[in-house]
Design an enzyme around this catalytic site. Sequence first.
Site, PDB file in Angstrom:
ATOM      1  N   PHE A 149     -33.778  -8.123   9.786  1.00  0.00           N
ATOM      2  CA  PHE A 149     -34.178  -8.225   8.378  1.00  0.00           C
ATOM      3  C   PHE A 149     -35.440  -9.065   8.192  1.00  0.00           C
ATOM      4  O   PHE A 149     -36.126  -8.942   7.188  1.00  0.00           O
ATOM      5  CB  PHE A 149     -33.034  -8.828   7.541  1.00  0.00           C
ATOM      6  CG  PHE A 149     -32.957 -10.332   7.616  1.00  0.00           C
ATOM      7  CD1 PHE A 149     -33.723 -11.126   6.761  1.00  0.00           C
ATOM      8  CD2 PHE A 149     -32.155 -10.971   8.561  1.00  0.00           C
ATOM      9  CE1 PHE A 149     -33.667 -12.517   6.841  1.00  0.00           C
ATOM     10  CE2 PHE A 149     -32.103 -12.357   8.642  1.00  0.00           C
ATOM     11  CZ  PHE A 149     -32.865 -13.128   7.784  1.00  0.00           C
ATOM     12  N   LYS A 173     -34.265   2.491  12.989  1.00  0.00           N
ATOM     13  CA  LYS A 173     -33.072   2.065  12.224  1.00  0.00           C
ATOM     14  C   LYS A 173     -33.374   0.649  11.746  1.00  0.00           C
ATOM     15  O   LYS A 173     -33.163  -0.328  12.469  1.00  0.00           O
ATOM     16  CB  LYS A 173     -31.850   2.106  13.133  1.00  0.00           C
ATOM     17  CG  LYS A 173     -30.505   2.280  12.423  1.00  0.00           C
ATOM     18  CD  LYS A 173     -30.187   1.265  11.362  1.00  0.00           C
ATOM     19  CE  LYS A 173     -29.752  -0.071  11.904  1.00  0.00           C
ATOM     20  NZ  LYS A 173     -29.648  -1.109  10.841  1.00  0.00           N
ATOM     21  N   GLU A 176     -30.362  -3.098   7.187  1.00  0.00           N
ATOM     22  CA  GLU A 176     -29.800  -2.608   5.927  1.00  0.00           C
ATOM     23  C   GLU A 176     -30.019  -3.597   4.781  1.00  0.00           C
ATOM     24  O   GLU A 176     -29.763  -3.292   3.633  1.00  0.00           O
ATOM     25  CB  GLU A 176     -28.310  -2.262   6.088  1.00  0.00           C
ATOM     26  CG  GLU A 176     -27.414  -3.370   6.628  1.00  0.00           C
ATOM     27  CD  GLU A 176     -27.393  -3.468   8.165  1.00  0.00           C
ATOM     28  OE1 GLU A 176     -28.487  -3.496   8.771  1.00  0.00           O
ATOM     29  OE2 GLU A 176     -26.296  -3.556   8.738  1.00  0.00           O
ATOM     30  N   ARG A 177     -30.522  -4.830   5.133  1.00  0.00           N
ATOM     31  CA  ARG A 177     -30.713  -5.823   4.069  1.00  0.00           C
ATOM     32  C   ARG A 177     -32.046  -5.655   3.349  1.00  0.00           C
ATOM     33  O   ARG A 177     -32.176  -6.037   2.194  1.00  0.00           O
ATOM     34  CB  ARG A 177     -30.582  -7.234   4.649  1.00  0.00           C
ATOM     35  CG  ARG A 177     -29.119  -7.562   4.916  1.00  0.00           C
ATOM     36  CD  ARG A 177     -28.944  -8.940   5.475  1.00  0.00           C
ATOM     37  NE  ARG A 177     -28.856  -8.902   6.920  1.00  0.00           N
ATOM     38  CZ  ARG A 177     -28.712  -9.978   7.692  1.00  0.00           C
ATOM     39  NH1 ARG A 177     -28.653 -11.164   7.145  1.00  0.00           N
ATOM     40  NH2 ARG A 177     -28.628  -9.868   9.000  1.00  0.00           N
ATOM     41  N   CYS A 281     -38.116 -15.873  14.054  1.00  0.00           N
ATOM     42  CA  CYS A 281     -37.647 -16.150  15.416  1.00  0.00           C
ATOM     43  C   CYS A 281     -38.593 -17.114  16.119  1.00  0.00           C
ATOM     44  O   CYS A 281     -38.259 -17.659  17.164  1.00  0.00           O
ATOM     45  CB  CYS A 281     -37.530 -14.873  16.213  1.00  0.00           C
ATOM     46  SG  CYS A 281     -39.120 -14.125  16.483  1.00  0.00           S
TER      47      CYS A 281
END
Length: 500
Positions: A149, A173, A176-177, A281
Amino acid sequence: MLEIAHFINGQIVNGKSSRRQDVFNPATGNADKTVILASEDDVDSAVKAASAAWSDWSKTPALRRSRILDKFKNILWERLNHIAEVISSEHGKTLDDAIGEVTRGIEVVEFATAAPTLLKGEFSENVGSGVDSHMIRQSLGVCVGITPFNFPAMVPMWMFPVALAAGNCFVLKPSERDPSASILIAEWLKEAGLPDGVFNVVQGDKIAVDRLVAHEEVKAISFVGSTPIAKYIYTKGTAKGKRVQALGGAKNHLIIMPDADLEMAANALMGAAFGSAGERCMAVSVAVPVTEPVADALIERLKPKIEELKIGPAMDPVSEMGPLVTAQHLQKVTDYIDAGESDGAEVIVDGRNFKQDKQGYENGFFIGGTLLDNVKENMSCYREEIFGPVLSVVRKKSYQEALDLIHNHEYANGTAIFTRDGDTARNFMQDVEVGMVGVNVPIPVPMAFHSFGGWKSSIFGDHAMHGMEGIRFYTRIKTTTSRWPTGLRQNPEFKMPTLG
Ligand code: NAD
Protein backbone atom coordinates in the site's frame (compact mmCIF):
# COMPACT_ATOMS: atom_id res chain seq x y z
CA MET A 1 -20.22 4.76 -4.27
CA LEU A 2 -17.25 4.60 -6.64
CA GLU A 3 -16.13 1.02 -7.32
CA ILE A 4 -12.56 0.21 -8.38
CA ALA A 5 -12.50 -2.66 -10.86
CA HIS A 6 -9.97 -4.72 -12.82
CA PHE A 7 -8.26 -3.85 -16.10
CA ILE A 8 -8.07 -6.92 -18.30
CA ASN A 9 -7.27 -7.11 -22.01
CA GLY A 10 -7.50 -3.35 -22.45
CA GLN A 11 -10.87 -2.94 -20.70
CA ILE A 12 -12.11 -2.03 -17.25
CA VAL A 13 -14.11 -5.07 -16.13
CA ASN A 14 -15.95 -6.03 -12.96
CA GLY A 15 -15.28 -9.75 -13.31
CA LYS A 16 -17.28 -12.49 -11.65
CA SER A 17 -16.58 -11.97 -7.98
CA SER A 18 -19.18 -10.47 -5.67
CA ARG A 19 -16.61 -9.75 -2.94
CA ARG A 20 -15.87 -6.08 -2.16
CA GLN A 21 -13.70 -4.16 0.33
CA ASP A 22 -13.98 -0.56 1.51
CA VAL A 23 -11.32 1.92 0.41
CA PHE A 24 -10.89 4.72 2.96
CA ASN A 25 -9.80 8.32 2.74
CA PRO A 26 -7.42 8.21 5.71
CA ALA A 27 -7.65 11.96 6.29
CA THR A 28 -11.43 11.94 6.84
CA GLY A 29 -11.81 8.34 7.97
CA ASN A 30 -14.63 7.86 5.43
CA ALA A 31 -14.97 4.85 3.15
CA ASP A 32 -15.53 6.75 -0.10
CA LYS A 33 -14.96 3.83 -2.47
CA THR A 34 -14.99 0.06 -2.67
CA VAL A 35 -12.61 -2.23 -4.48
CA ILE A 36 -13.65 -5.47 -6.17
CA LEU A 37 -11.76 -8.50 -4.87
CA ALA A 38 -11.01 -10.89 -7.73
CA SER A 39 -12.05 -14.52 -7.89
CA GLU A 40 -9.71 -17.19 -9.26
CA ASP A 41 -11.61 -16.98 -12.58
CA ASP A 42 -10.90 -13.26 -12.81
CA VAL A 43 -7.20 -13.92 -12.27
CA ASP A 44 -7.29 -16.61 -14.94
CA SER A 45 -8.83 -14.11 -17.41
CA ALA A 46 -6.02 -11.64 -16.76
CA VAL A 47 -3.29 -14.25 -17.15
CA LYS A 48 -4.95 -15.59 -20.31
CA ALA A 49 -5.03 -12.09 -21.83
CA ALA A 50 -1.36 -11.53 -20.95
CA SER A 51 -0.36 -14.91 -22.29
CA ALA A 52 -2.18 -14.33 -25.59
CA ALA A 53 -0.55 -10.90 -26.03
CA TRP A 54 2.99 -12.16 -25.38
CA SER A 55 3.64 -13.72 -28.78
CA ASP A 56 3.34 -10.39 -30.64
CA TRP A 57 4.68 -8.15 -27.87
CA SER A 58 7.85 -10.18 -27.36
CA LYS A 59 8.56 -9.94 -31.10
CA THR A 60 7.85 -6.20 -31.29
CA PRO A 61 11.19 -4.44 -31.86
CA ALA A 62 12.62 -3.14 -28.59
CA LEU A 63 12.79 0.38 -30.01
CA ARG A 64 9.05 0.33 -30.69
CA ARG A 65 8.35 -0.93 -27.18
CA SER A 66 10.52 1.80 -25.74
CA ARG A 67 8.71 4.49 -27.77
CA ILE A 68 5.41 3.42 -26.19
CA LEU A 69 7.00 3.71 -22.75
CA ASP A 70 8.34 7.12 -23.73
CA LYS A 71 4.79 8.31 -24.57
CA PHE A 72 3.55 6.84 -21.29
CA LYS A 73 6.27 8.79 -19.47
CA ASN A 74 5.09 12.04 -21.10
CA ILE A 75 1.50 11.32 -20.05
CA LEU A 76 2.69 10.76 -16.48
CA TRP A 77 4.51 14.10 -16.44
CA GLU A 78 1.41 15.87 -17.82
CA ARG A 79 -0.92 14.28 -15.24
CA LEU A 80 1.47 14.14 -12.31
CA ASN A 81 -0.80 16.15 -10.04
CA HIS A 82 -3.85 14.13 -10.92
CA ILE A 83 -2.34 10.74 -10.04
CA ALA A 84 -0.67 12.24 -6.95
CA GLU A 85 -4.03 13.56 -5.70
CA VAL A 86 -5.59 10.12 -6.17
CA ILE A 87 -2.72 8.52 -4.23
CA SER A 88 -2.99 11.04 -1.40
CA SER A 89 -6.75 10.52 -1.13
CA GLU A 90 -6.34 6.77 -0.53
CA HIS A 91 -2.92 6.56 1.15
CA GLY A 92 -2.95 9.80 3.16
CA LYS A 93 0.57 11.00 2.26
CA THR A 94 1.05 14.71 1.57
CA LEU A 95 0.64 15.87 -2.01
CA ASP A 96 4.30 16.82 -2.50
CA ASP A 97 5.30 13.40 -1.15
CA ALA A 98 2.92 11.69 -3.61
CA ILE A 99 4.39 13.81 -6.44
CA GLY A 100 7.85 12.68 -5.30
CA GLU A 101 6.73 9.04 -5.35
CA VAL A 102 5.42 9.25 -8.91
CA THR A 103 8.55 11.11 -10.02
CA ARG A 104 10.77 8.32 -8.68
CA GLY A 105 8.56 5.87 -10.62
CA ILE A 106 8.89 7.93 -13.81
CA GLU A 107 12.66 7.61 -13.46
CA VAL A 108 12.31 3.85 -13.88
CA VAL A 109 10.21 4.41 -17.01
CA GLU A 110 13.01 6.69 -18.29
CA PHE A 111 15.51 3.92 -17.57
CA ALA A 112 13.36 1.33 -19.35
CA THR A 113 13.07 3.46 -22.50
CA ALA A 114 16.73 2.58 -23.08
CA ALA A 115 15.59 -1.00 -23.81
CA PRO A 116 17.39 -1.33 -27.16
CA THR A 117 20.69 -0.61 -25.42
CA LEU A 118 19.89 -2.49 -22.21
CA LEU A 119 18.92 -5.65 -24.06
CA LYS A 120 21.98 -5.75 -26.30
CA GLY A 121 23.64 -9.13 -26.20
CA GLU A 122 27.24 -10.29 -26.61
CA PHE A 123 29.07 -11.63 -29.62
CA SER A 124 32.37 -13.47 -29.87
CA GLU A 125 33.87 -14.03 -33.26
CA ASN A 126 35.86 -17.15 -34.05
CA VAL A 127 35.57 -18.96 -30.73
CA GLY A 128 36.83 -21.93 -32.75
CA SER A 129 37.93 -22.10 -36.35
CA GLY A 130 35.01 -20.66 -38.32
CA VAL A 131 32.80 -20.81 -35.19
CA ASP A 132 31.02 -17.74 -33.75
CA SER A 133 29.10 -17.44 -30.49
CA HIS A 134 26.45 -14.93 -29.44
CA MET A 135 24.25 -14.35 -26.38
CA ILE A 136 20.83 -12.69 -26.50
CA ARG A 137 18.34 -11.75 -23.79
CA GLN A 138 14.80 -12.99 -24.36
CA SER A 139 11.62 -12.29 -22.40
CA LEU A 140 10.07 -14.81 -20.00
CA GLY A 141 6.35 -14.54 -20.80
CA VAL A 142 3.73 -13.53 -18.22
CA CYS A 143 5.23 -11.72 -15.24
CA VAL A 144 3.33 -10.72 -12.13
CA GLY A 145 3.71 -7.81 -9.70
CA ILE A 146 2.19 -7.95 -6.21
CA THR A 147 2.61 -4.62 -4.45
CA PRO A 148 2.15 -2.93 -1.04
CA PHE A 149 0.00 0.00 0.00
CA ASN A 150 2.79 2.43 0.81
CA PHE A 151 3.85 3.28 -2.76
CA PRO A 152 0.84 2.49 -4.97
CA ALA A 153 2.49 3.99 -8.07
CA MET A 154 6.25 3.85 -7.50
CA VAL A 155 6.57 0.21 -6.48
CA PRO A 156 4.58 -1.11 -9.49
CA MET A 157 6.79 1.20 -11.58
CA TRP A 158 9.90 -0.50 -10.17
CA MET A 159 8.62 -3.57 -11.98
CA PHE A 160 6.44 -3.28 -15.07
CA PRO A 161 8.40 -0.70 -17.13
CA VAL A 162 11.44 -2.99 -17.11
CA ALA A 163 9.34 -6.13 -17.63
CA LEU A 164 7.46 -4.61 -20.59
CA ALA A 165 10.59 -3.09 -22.11
CA ALA A 166 12.14 -6.55 -22.09
CA GLY A 167 9.17 -7.99 -24.01
CA ASN A 168 7.15 -9.57 -21.20
CA CYS A 169 3.44 -9.17 -20.51
CA PHE A 170 2.36 -8.19 -17.02
CA VAL A 171 -0.39 -8.72 -14.45
CA LEU A 172 -0.35 -6.29 -11.52
CA LYS A 173 -2.09 -7.07 -8.21
CA PRO A 174 -1.93 -3.79 -6.30
CA SER A 175 -2.73 -3.27 -2.64
CA GLU A 176 -6.45 -3.40 -1.91
CA ARG A 177 -6.00 -0.38 0.40
CA ASP A 178 -5.14 2.12 -2.36
CA PRO A 179 -6.05 0.50 -5.69
CA SER A 180 -6.96 3.48 -7.93
CA ALA A 181 -3.49 4.50 -9.15
CA SER A 182 -3.12 1.11 -10.85
CA ILE A 183 -6.15 1.76 -13.06
CA LEU A 184 -4.88 5.20 -14.12
CA ILE A 185 -1.56 3.57 -15.01
CA ALA A 186 -3.32 0.89 -17.08
CA GLU A 187 -5.45 3.44 -18.94
CA TRP A 188 -2.47 5.70 -19.66
CA LEU A 189 -0.37 2.80 -20.94
CA LYS A 190 -3.19 1.98 -23.35
CA GLU A 191 -3.42 5.61 -24.41
CA ALA A 192 0.34 5.55 -25.06
CA GLY A 193 -0.21 2.74 -27.55
CA LEU A 194 0.34 -0.41 -25.49
CA PRO A 195 -1.53 -3.31 -27.14
CA ASP A 196 -4.43 -4.84 -25.20
CA GLY A 197 -3.46 -7.66 -22.86
CA VAL A 198 0.17 -6.61 -22.43
CA PHE A 199 -0.58 -4.91 -19.09
CA ASN A 200 -3.45 -6.05 -16.85
CA VAL A 201 -4.59 -5.25 -13.33
CA VAL A 202 -6.46 -7.59 -11.01
CA GLN A 203 -7.70 -6.09 -7.77
CA GLY A 204 -7.87 -8.42 -4.85
CA ASP A 205 -6.55 -10.11 -1.77
CA LYS A 206 -5.06 -13.48 -0.82
CA ILE A 207 -7.36 -15.36 -3.22
CA ALA A 208 -5.98 -13.41 -6.20
CA VAL A 209 -2.39 -13.65 -4.96
CA ASP A 210 -2.53 -17.40 -4.35
CA ARG A 211 -3.99 -18.02 -7.80
CA LEU A 212 -1.33 -15.87 -9.47
CA VAL A 213 1.47 -17.62 -7.61
CA ALA A 214 0.14 -21.08 -8.54
CA HIS A 215 -0.77 -20.33 -12.19
CA GLU A 216 1.15 -22.45 -14.71
CA GLU A 217 1.37 -19.60 -17.23
CA VAL A 218 3.04 -17.20 -14.79
CA LYS A 219 6.81 -17.33 -15.25
CA ALA A 220 8.07 -14.71 -12.81
CA ILE A 221 6.79 -12.94 -9.70
CA SER A 222 7.95 -9.61 -8.29
CA PHE A 223 6.67 -9.01 -4.79
CA VAL A 224 7.11 -6.09 -2.39
CA GLY A 225 5.46 -6.09 1.03
CA SER A 226 5.89 -7.42 4.55
CA THR A 227 8.46 -10.12 5.31
CA PRO A 228 6.08 -12.97 6.25
CA ILE A 229 4.20 -12.59 2.96
CA ALA A 230 7.45 -12.11 0.99
CA LYS A 231 8.75 -15.39 2.40
CA TYR A 232 5.44 -17.11 1.66
CA ILE A 233 5.37 -15.91 -1.96
CA TYR A 234 9.02 -16.83 -2.47
CA THR A 235 8.54 -20.35 -1.07
CA LYS A 236 5.34 -21.04 -3.02
CA GLY A 237 6.54 -19.45 -6.26
CA THR A 238 9.94 -21.11 -6.40
CA ALA A 239 8.39 -24.48 -5.51
CA LYS A 240 6.38 -24.04 -8.71
CA GLY A 241 9.58 -23.37 -10.65
CA LYS A 242 9.02 -19.63 -11.08
CA ARG A 243 11.53 -16.82 -10.77
CA VAL A 244 10.73 -14.82 -7.67
CA GLN A 245 12.10 -11.59 -6.27
CA ALA A 246 10.33 -10.84 -2.98
CA LEU A 247 11.25 -7.71 -1.03
CA GLY A 248 10.15 -7.59 2.60
CA GLY A 249 10.08 -5.39 5.65
CA ALA A 250 12.72 -3.23 7.29
CA LYS A 251 14.11 -1.66 10.43
CA ASN A 252 16.60 0.96 9.33
CA HIS A 253 19.26 2.30 11.70
CA LEU A 254 21.01 5.67 11.44
CA ILE A 255 24.29 5.99 13.38
CA ILE A 256 25.24 9.45 14.62
CA MET A 257 28.97 9.64 15.35
CA PRO A 258 30.37 12.21 17.82
CA ASP A 259 31.94 14.19 14.96
CA ALA A 260 28.68 14.41 12.94
CA ASP A 261 27.02 17.72 12.10
CA LEU A 262 24.29 17.26 14.70
CA GLU A 263 21.81 19.75 13.25
CA MET A 264 22.16 18.11 9.84
CA ALA A 265 21.63 14.68 11.43
CA ALA A 266 18.58 15.85 13.40
CA ASN A 267 16.97 17.39 10.32
CA ALA A 268 17.74 14.27 8.29
CA LEU A 269 16.11 12.13 10.99
CA MET A 270 12.98 14.28 10.94
CA GLY A 271 12.37 13.66 7.23
CA ALA A 272 13.49 10.04 7.34
CA ALA A 273 11.46 9.03 10.42
CA PHE A 274 8.32 11.11 9.99
CA GLY A 275 8.02 11.70 6.23
CA SER A 276 5.07 9.74 4.85
CA ALA A 277 4.16 9.06 8.53
CA GLY A 278 6.98 6.52 8.67
CA GLU A 279 5.19 4.26 6.18
CA ARG A 280 8.28 3.77 4.04
CA CYS A 281 10.44 0.67 3.86
CA MET A 282 13.45 3.02 3.86
CA ALA A 283 12.19 5.11 6.79
CA VAL A 284 14.70 5.45 9.59
CA SER A 285 13.07 3.99 12.69
CA VAL A 286 16.17 3.65 14.90
CA ALA A 287 18.62 6.43 15.74
CA VAL A 288 21.90 5.17 17.20
CA PRO A 289 23.84 8.05 18.79
CA VAL A 290 27.38 7.06 19.73
CA THR A 291 28.26 8.21 23.29
CA GLU A 292 25.90 9.61 25.92
CA PRO A 293 26.60 13.33 25.25
CA VAL A 294 25.72 12.85 21.56
CA ALA A 295 22.49 11.08 22.57
CA ASP A 296 21.49 13.85 24.98
CA ALA A 297 22.27 16.60 22.46
CA LEU A 298 20.37 14.76 19.71
CA ILE A 299 17.25 14.30 21.86
CA GLU A 300 17.41 17.98 22.80
CA ARG A 301 17.30 18.94 19.13
CA LEU A 302 14.72 16.34 18.03
CA LYS A 303 12.14 16.93 20.78
CA PRO A 304 10.97 20.43 19.75
CA LYS A 305 11.12 19.55 16.06
CA ILE A 306 8.82 16.55 16.60
CA GLU A 307 6.46 18.54 18.80
CA GLU A 308 6.20 21.17 16.07
CA LEU A 309 5.48 18.72 13.23
CA LYS A 310 2.60 20.00 11.11
CA ILE A 311 0.19 17.07 10.91
CA GLY A 312 -2.80 17.37 8.64
CA PRO A 313 -4.62 16.27 5.51
CA ALA A 314 -2.61 15.75 2.34
CA MET A 315 -4.29 18.57 0.46
CA ASP A 316 -3.33 21.20 3.03
CA PRO A 317 -0.04 22.58 1.68
CA VAL A 318 1.30 23.24 5.18
CA SER A 319 1.00 19.56 6.20
CA GLU A 320 4.36 17.86 6.70
CA MET A 321 2.86 14.54 7.75
CA GLY A 322 -0.49 12.96 6.93
CA PRO A 323 -2.52 10.25 8.64
CA LEU A 324 -1.83 6.51 8.72
CA VAL A 325 -3.45 4.38 6.05
CA THR A 326 -6.24 2.69 8.04
CA ALA A 327 -7.79 2.61 11.52
CA GLN A 328 -6.31 -0.89 12.02
CA HIS A 329 -2.83 0.34 11.21
CA LEU A 330 -3.30 3.29 13.60
CA GLN A 331 -4.19 0.79 16.33
CA LYS A 332 -1.14 -1.34 15.52
CA VAL A 333 1.24 1.64 15.76
CA THR A 334 -0.39 2.76 19.03
CA ASP A 335 0.01 -0.77 20.44
CA TYR A 336 3.75 -0.70 19.68
CA ILE A 337 4.17 2.59 21.57
CA ASP A 338 2.20 1.11 24.51
CA ALA A 339 4.44 -1.96 24.46
CA GLY A 340 7.63 0.14 24.30
CA GLU A 341 6.48 2.20 27.27
CA SER A 342 5.57 -0.82 29.37
CA ASP A 343 8.89 -2.48 28.44
CA GLY A 344 10.73 0.51 29.96
CA ALA A 345 11.39 2.85 27.01
CA GLU A 346 11.13 6.54 27.87
CA VAL A 347 8.43 8.33 25.87
CA ILE A 348 10.00 11.72 25.11
CA VAL A 349 7.33 12.83 22.63
CA ASP A 350 4.03 10.96 22.71
CA GLY A 351 2.15 10.85 19.40
CA ARG A 352 -0.77 9.10 21.07
CA ASN A 353 -1.81 12.46 22.52
CA PHE A 354 -2.33 14.03 19.09
CA LYS A 355 -5.86 15.23 18.25
CA GLN A 356 -6.73 16.43 14.77
CA ASP A 357 -9.14 19.33 15.19
CA LYS A 358 -9.30 20.59 11.59
CA GLN A 359 -12.94 20.58 10.60
CA GLY A 360 -13.90 17.50 8.59
CA TYR A 361 -10.78 15.58 9.60
CA GLU A 362 -11.56 14.81 13.24
CA ASN A 363 -12.11 11.11 12.41
CA GLY A 364 -9.02 10.71 10.24
CA PHE A 365 -6.40 8.10 11.15
CA PHE A 366 -3.96 10.65 12.59
CA ILE A 367 -1.22 10.11 15.12
CA GLY A 368 1.56 12.44 16.20
CA GLY A 369 5.27 11.87 15.86
CA THR A 370 6.72 9.77 18.70
CA LEU A 371 10.22 9.70 20.15
CA LEU A 372 11.27 6.80 22.39
CA ASP A 373 14.56 6.97 24.28
CA ASN A 374 16.57 4.24 26.04
CA VAL A 375 15.10 1.59 23.79
CA LYS A 376 16.70 -1.83 24.28
CA GLU A 377 17.36 -4.62 21.79
CA ASN A 378 14.87 -7.04 23.33
CA MET A 379 11.84 -4.71 23.13
CA SER A 380 9.18 -5.43 20.48
CA CYS A 381 9.20 -1.74 19.48
CA TYR A 382 12.85 -2.29 18.47
CA ARG A 383 12.77 -5.82 17.08
CA GLU A 384 9.64 -5.47 14.94
CA GLU A 385 8.72 -3.17 12.09
CA ILE A 386 6.23 -0.55 13.32
CA PHE A 387 5.73 1.23 9.98
CA GLY A 388 4.59 4.44 11.62
CA PRO A 389 6.00 7.79 12.83
CA VAL A 390 7.90 6.33 15.79
CA LEU A 391 11.62 6.95 16.22
CA SER A 392 13.46 4.77 18.74
CA VAL A 393 16.78 5.90 20.18
CA VAL A 394 19.20 3.09 21.07
CA ARG A 395 22.25 4.58 22.81
CA LYS A 396 25.66 3.01 22.11
CA LYS A 397 29.13 3.67 23.46
CA SER A 398 31.22 3.06 20.33
CA TYR A 399 31.09 2.67 16.55
CA GLN A 400 31.69 -1.06 16.94
CA GLU A 401 28.72 -1.44 19.33
CA ALA A 402 26.53 0.47 16.86
CA LEU A 403 27.66 -1.76 13.99
CA ASP A 404 27.03 -4.91 16.04
CA LEU A 405 23.52 -3.65 16.82
CA ILE A 406 22.75 -3.38 13.11
CA HIS A 407 24.24 -6.81 12.43
CA ASN A 408 22.14 -8.45 15.13
CA HIS A 409 18.87 -7.28 13.58
CA GLU A 410 16.98 -9.61 11.25
CA TYR A 411 16.22 -6.86 8.72
CA ALA A 412 18.88 -5.29 6.53
CA ASN A 413 17.15 -3.03 4.02
CA GLY A 414 18.76 0.41 4.46
CA THR A 415 21.07 2.14 6.89
CA ALA A 416 23.09 5.34 7.22
CA ILE A 417 25.95 6.88 9.14
CA PHE A 418 26.39 10.56 9.90
CA THR A 419 30.03 11.47 10.39
CA ARG A 420 32.73 13.81 9.13
CA ASP A 421 35.37 11.11 9.36
CA GLY A 422 36.22 9.48 6.02
CA ASP A 423 37.90 6.51 7.64
CA THR A 424 34.85 5.57 9.71
CA ALA A 425 32.54 6.19 6.75
CA ARG A 426 34.61 3.97 4.50
CA ASN A 427 34.73 1.17 7.07
CA PHE A 428 30.98 1.42 7.44
CA MET A 429 30.36 1.25 3.69
CA GLN A 430 32.65 -1.73 3.46
CA ASP A 431 31.60 -3.72 6.54
CA VAL A 432 27.92 -3.10 7.17
CA GLU A 433 25.74 -6.06 6.19
CA VAL A 434 22.87 -4.07 4.73
CA GLY A 435 21.74 -3.69 1.11
CA MET A 436 21.46 0.12 0.81
CA VAL A 437 23.86 2.39 2.64
CA GLY A 438 23.94 6.17 3.16
CA VAL A 439 26.81 8.36 4.27
CA ASN A 440 25.30 11.60 5.56
CA VAL A 441 22.29 10.62 3.42
CA PRO A 442 19.40 9.33 5.55
CA ILE A 443 17.29 7.53 2.93
CA PRO A 444 19.74 6.09 0.40
CA VAL A 445 17.19 4.92 -2.19
CA PRO A 446 19.16 4.00 -5.33
CA MET A 447 18.30 5.77 -8.57
CA ALA A 448 16.46 3.88 -11.33
CA PHE A 449 19.69 3.02 -13.19
CA HIS A 450 21.02 1.34 -10.03
CA SER A 451 19.07 -1.38 -8.23
CA PHE A 452 16.90 -1.38 -5.12
CA GLY A 453 17.06 -4.21 -2.60
CA GLY A 454 18.06 -5.10 0.93
CA TRP A 455 19.76 -8.11 2.50
CA LYS A 456 18.76 -10.79 5.03
CA SER A 457 15.01 -10.87 5.88
CA SER A 458 14.41 -7.78 3.73
CA ILE A 459 14.68 -9.80 0.52
CA PHE A 460 14.06 -13.32 -0.74
CA GLY A 461 15.50 -14.17 -4.13
CA ASP A 462 18.63 -13.23 -5.98
CA HIS A 463 17.65 -10.07 -7.84
CA ALA A 464 17.01 -6.54 -6.63
CA MET A 465 14.54 -4.28 -8.48
CA HIS A 466 15.18 -2.13 -11.58
CA GLY A 467 18.56 -1.12 -12.99
CA MET A 468 20.54 -3.96 -14.59
CA GLU A 469 19.24 -6.33 -11.88
CA GLY A 470 15.75 -5.72 -13.27
CA ILE A 471 16.88 -6.48 -16.82
CA ARG A 472 18.49 -9.72 -15.61
CA PHE A 473 15.38 -10.71 -13.65
CA TYR A 474 12.99 -10.15 -16.55
CA THR A 475 15.08 -11.87 -19.23
CA ARG A 476 16.66 -15.25 -19.81
CA ILE A 477 19.81 -15.59 -21.80
CA LYS A 478 20.24 -17.75 -24.86
CA THR A 479 23.70 -18.47 -26.23
CA THR A 480 24.07 -19.68 -29.78
CA THR A 481 27.19 -21.25 -31.27
CA SER A 482 27.24 -21.33 -35.07
CA ARG A 483 29.41 -22.57 -37.88
CA TRP A 484 28.96 -22.27 -41.65
CA PRO A 485 30.27 -24.68 -44.27
CA THR A 486 33.63 -23.36 -45.44
CA GLY A 487 34.67 -26.20 -47.66
CA LEU A 488 36.23 -27.98 -44.71
CA ARG A 489 34.81 -31.41 -44.06
CA GLN A 490 35.31 -32.85 -40.60
CA ASN A 491 35.23 -36.41 -39.48
CA PRO A 492 32.81 -37.26 -36.65
CA GLU A 493 34.28 -36.27 -33.25
CA PHE A 494 33.30 -38.08 -30.09
CA LYS A 495 35.41 -36.32 -27.50
CA MET A 496 34.42 -32.99 -25.88
CA PRO A 497 35.24 -30.29 -28.45
CA THR A 498 38.19 -28.13 -27.40
CA LEU A 499 40.31 -25.59 -29.19
CA GLY A 500 43.32 -27.89 -28.91
P1 NAD B 1 1.53 -6.65 2.93
O1 NAD B 1 2.55 -7.71 2.99
O2 NAD B 1 0.39 -6.70 3.90
O3 NAD B 1 0.83 -6.65 1.48
C1 NAD B 1 1.59 -6.66 0.29
C2 NAD B 1 0.81 -7.37 -0.80
O4 NAD B 1 0.57 -8.73 -0.40
C3 NAD B 1 -0.57 -6.75 -1.04
O5 NAD B 1 -0.81 -6.72 -2.43
C4 NAD B 1 -1.53 -7.70 -0.32
O6 NAD B 1 -2.78 -7.78 -0.96
C5 NAD B 1 -0.81 -9.03 -0.41
N1 NAD B 1 -1.10 -9.89 0.76
C6 NAD B 1 -1.31 -9.47 2.04
N2 NAD B 1 -1.53 -10.54 2.84
C7 NAD B 1 -1.46 -11.64 2.05
C8 NAD B 1 -1.60 -13.05 2.30
N3 NAD B 1 -1.87 -13.52 3.54
N4 NAD B 1 -1.45 -13.89 1.27
C9 NAD B 1 -1.18 -13.44 0.03
N5 NAD B 1 -1.05 -12.12 -0.27
C10 NAD B 1 -1.17 -11.23 0.73
O7 NAD B 1 2.28 -5.24 3.00
P2 NAD B 1 1.66 -3.79 3.14
O8 NAD B 1 1.13 -3.61 4.52
O9 NAD B 1 0.76 -3.50 1.98
O10 NAD B 1 2.97 -2.90 2.93
C11 NAD B 1 3.85 -2.58 3.98
C12 NAD B 1 5.01 -3.54 4.02
O11 NAD B 1 5.71 -3.52 2.78
C13 NAD B 1 6.05 -3.16 5.06
O12 NAD B 1 6.50 -4.33 5.70
C14 NAD B 1 7.16 -2.53 4.26
O13 NAD B 1 8.44 -2.58 4.84
C15 NAD B 1 7.11 -3.35 3.02
N6 NAD B 1 7.75 -2.68 1.91
C16 NAD B 1 8.98 -3.12 1.54
C17 NAD B 1 9.65 -2.50 0.51
C18 NAD B 1 11.01 -2.96 0.10
O14 NAD B 1 11.46 -2.53 -0.93
N7 NAD B 1 11.67 -3.83 0.83
C19 NAD B 1 9.05 -1.41 -0.15
C20 NAD B 1 7.79 -1.00 0.24
C21 NAD B 1 7.14 -1.64 1.28
